[in-house]
Write a protein that holds these residues in place. Structure first.
Motif, PDB file in Angstrom:
ATOM      1  N   ARG A 181      23.687  63.239  32.677  1.00  0.00           N
ATOM      2  CA  ARG A 181      22.711  64.189  33.105  1.00  0.00           C
ATOM      3  C   ARG A 181      21.758  63.588  33.855  1.00  0.00           C
ATOM      4  O   ARG A 181      21.596  64.455  35.007  1.00  0.00           O
ATOM      5  N   LEU A 182      21.315  62.433  33.907  1.00  0.00           N
ATOM      6  CA  LEU A 182      20.422  61.892  34.939  1.00  0.00           C
ATOM      7  C   LEU A 182      21.013  61.671  36.227  1.00  0.00           C
ATOM      8  O   LEU A 182      20.456  62.094  37.116  1.00  0.00           O
ATOM      9  N   ARG A 184      23.484  63.576  37.508  1.00  0.00           N
ATOM     10  CA  ARG A 184      23.617  64.872  38.003  1.00  0.00           C
ATOM     11  C   ARG A 184      22.117  65.189  38.546  1.00  0.00           C
ATOM     12  O   ARG A 184      22.251  65.989  39.588  1.00  0.00           O
ATOM     13  N   GLY A 185      21.166  64.837  38.057  1.00  0.00           N
ATOM     14  CA  GLY A 185      19.959  65.090  38.356  1.00  0.00           C
ATOM     15  C   GLY A 185      19.555  64.488  39.555  1.00  0.00           C
ATOM     16  O   GLY A 185      18.824  64.965  40.792  1.00  0.00           O
TER      17      GLY A 185
END
Lengths: 311, 253
Positions: A181-182, A184-185
């Motif tokens: 997730r990070l 992708r951020g």
């Protein structure tokens, strides 16, 4: 000419080794640039303090002779952890102290760049004042032996470790950036920061993450540098830092694979150039190649995605 | 009341872009902001999403004052936006772009993400066909569909749409507006910013007319469609033609 032919395989081995270290440092430049459009000129010092970290770990555990077997593996891992910790923490502090306050006040990129240069001198001088300006030798932790030959090139154990470590880390980093997730951020912020916020991305966290990741990679590079060259100095980050920055631009700054490609390529070009023209021409060859590549591909070898992202 | 802006002032440097905007959006409504270029429509949406800080005034959402809540936290609260210019991540595939829309959903909220992918693909079958294509290589219409679909992936209570018709062929525009109507019918409240005032007014329940950072009219969308002064200012000419001469002084914020 026949110098180059005779030296081809040894140059290849040396070029890939050096290029691996460039590539690992280049990742830090490229990550931070991708997200903040900032050249973190103090990144070379993030690398330099990492070499000290692994050296002091050796002092702390009292290793001053070559190790073998599990003891060697343990020593190498401790060196690695120490370098990564010191570089990672330094990178985060740098962001907190030298960049974030400027960003908060809406200062331009030029202000951040000057802050970066200041931070770079600061770190160099702190180390110089504390540990002197001379070369500091590493104890030899590993007997360097030739494992096998490629053509006339001896593949030594330390060089192989450097190369394999760089490739493995590159793979891990790619997995992180694409699979978490990070990560992708980070990608979203690099491509369009304002829209990333609209998706719920916490930009501050992304920025810290890029500094941490870049710092950790520089730490790995630092440990490998210590293993390979067995010395460091307050200014040890300068040349590798400049070269790594060059590698990042060569590969296309902002692009992770570009950093790896640029690093390896720069290492090879330098190495071949040195055996063809003589080693005093090494830097001339490296930067001549950079200029030529940028004339034909201004965004670097793999830099297309970034220019699109910024459009 | 779901969303309320009260006397919001916003500055870009020394230039005052919003000079005291007050707007309300109720549950289930489609509300539209119309007005000429530079009237402050986009700034209003950016302020609601928290990517522009307010100088004064307040933004209230679901009863909470969110004026100083960072932008990224507002998505979790239920505000999502398809921004002006679409904001597609060019180096990400359609799937990755949609996944970014669900970035703010964590833990138990993730369970319904696959179902929402299906919902978006049903609204925009075109996106399903283009799943693994890079966002930067899509056509303008496809990018707009992706921008709206991505905003829906956040499961918003209020969907903010900034100029969804911009740069699209008329046929695509009516298709997009049809889909907006459908999204509304499925229960999502919508705040729509448009230059294409006729389309926007025939879709919306209520409308605000913005002019140089102020709300100069607020009324029923249909009554504005029939209003002479509004027609003259915003509906007569081509899309994007300056409306600075619009009088519309009657009515009020």
């Amino acid at each position: 000419m026949h110098n180059l032919i005779r030296e081809f395989w040894p140059s290849t081995v040396d070029g890939l080794t050096l290029g691996s270290i460039y590539a690992l440092i280049a990742l830090g430049y490229t990550l931070v640039y991708g997200v903040l459009r900032l050249i973190n000129f103090a990144h070379s010092e993030v690398f330099m303090v990492g070499t000290l970290g692994s050296l002091f770990m050796l002092h702390a555990i009292g290793v001053n002779s070559p190790q073998t077997g599990f003891a060697l593996v343990g020593v190498l891992l401790l060196m690695l952890l120490a370098a990564m910790a010191v570089s990672g923490i330094t990178a985060v502090l740098l962001e907190r102290i030298a960049y974030r306050p400027l960003r908060r006040r809406g200062a331009g990129r030029l202000a951040a760049l000057i802050s970066a240069i200041g931070a770079s001198f600061f770190l160099q001088e702190v180390v110089a004042l504390r540990y002197g300006r001379d070369l500091i030798a590493f104890p030899r932790v590993m007997k360097k032996v030739t494992l096998f030959k490629i053509g006339a090139g001896d593949v030594r154990n330390d060089k192989l470790i450097v190369f394999v470590a760089a490739i493995v880390l590159m793979f891990v980093l790619e997995r992180f950036v694409n699979g978490t997730r990070l990560g992708r951020g980070i990608r979203a912020t690099a491509q369009d920061a304002e829209t990333a916020v609209l998706m719920g991305v916490n930009i501050d966290r992304v920025v810290v993450a890029t500094f941490v990741l870049g710092g950790l990679m520089a730490g790995v590079a630092a440990m490998l540098y210590g293993l390979r060259f067995e010395n460091t100095q307050y200014i040890a980050g300068f040349v590798p830092g400049i070269k790594a920055f060059t590698a990042a631009v060569l590969g296309g700054i902002g692009n992770l694979r570009g950093a790896l490609l640029g690093g390896l390529l720069l290492g090879l070009v330098e190495s071949y150039g040195a055996s063809f023209f003589g080693s005093q021409w090494l830097d001339v060859v490296a930067f001549a190649v950079l200029v030529i590549v940028l004339m034909f591909r201004p965004t670097g070898l793999l830099g297309e995605a970034l220019s699109r992202a910024r459009a | 009341m779901l969303l309320e802006l009260k006397d919001v002032h916003v500055h870009y440097g020394k230039v005052e872009a919003l000079k005291g905007i007050s707007i309300t959006v109720d549950e289930g409504e489609i509300v539209t902001l119309i007005g000429a270029n530079g009237a402050g429509k986009t700034t209003t949406l950016k302020t609601i999403s928290g990517v522009r800080p307010v100088t004064s005034g307040s933004v209230t959402f679901r009863g909470d004052n969110i004026t100083s809540l960072p932008g990224h936290r507002r998505v979790e609260r239920g505000l999502s936006q398809a921004p002006e210019g679409r904001g597609i991540f060019p180096g990400m595939t359609v799937v990755e772009n949609l996944e970014m829309g669900a970035y703010a959903r964590r833990g138990s909220q993730r369970k319904e993400v696959p179902a929402d992918f299906e919902r978006v693909y049903q609204l925009f079958p075109r996106l399903a066909e283009r799943r693994s294509q890079m966002g930067g290589t899509l056509s303008g219409g496809e990018q707009q569909m992706l921008a709206i679909g991505r905003a829906l992936m956040a499961r918003p209570q209020v969907l903010l749409l900034d100029e969804p018709s911009m740069g699209l062929a008329p046929k695509l525009v009516s298709q997009i507006f049809q889909i907006i109507r459908e999204i509304s019918a499925q229960g999502t409240t919508i705040l729509l910013v448009e230059q294409n005032a006729v389309q926007a007014l025939s879709l919306a329940h209520r409308a605000y007319v913005l002019e140089s950072g102020l709300v100069v009219r607020s009324a029923d969308a249909h009554s504005l469609l029939d209003d002479e002064s509004v027609r003259a200012a915003y509906l007569g000419g081509a899309v994007g033609s300056g409306g600075s001469g619009g009088s519309g002084g009657s009515g009020g914020s």
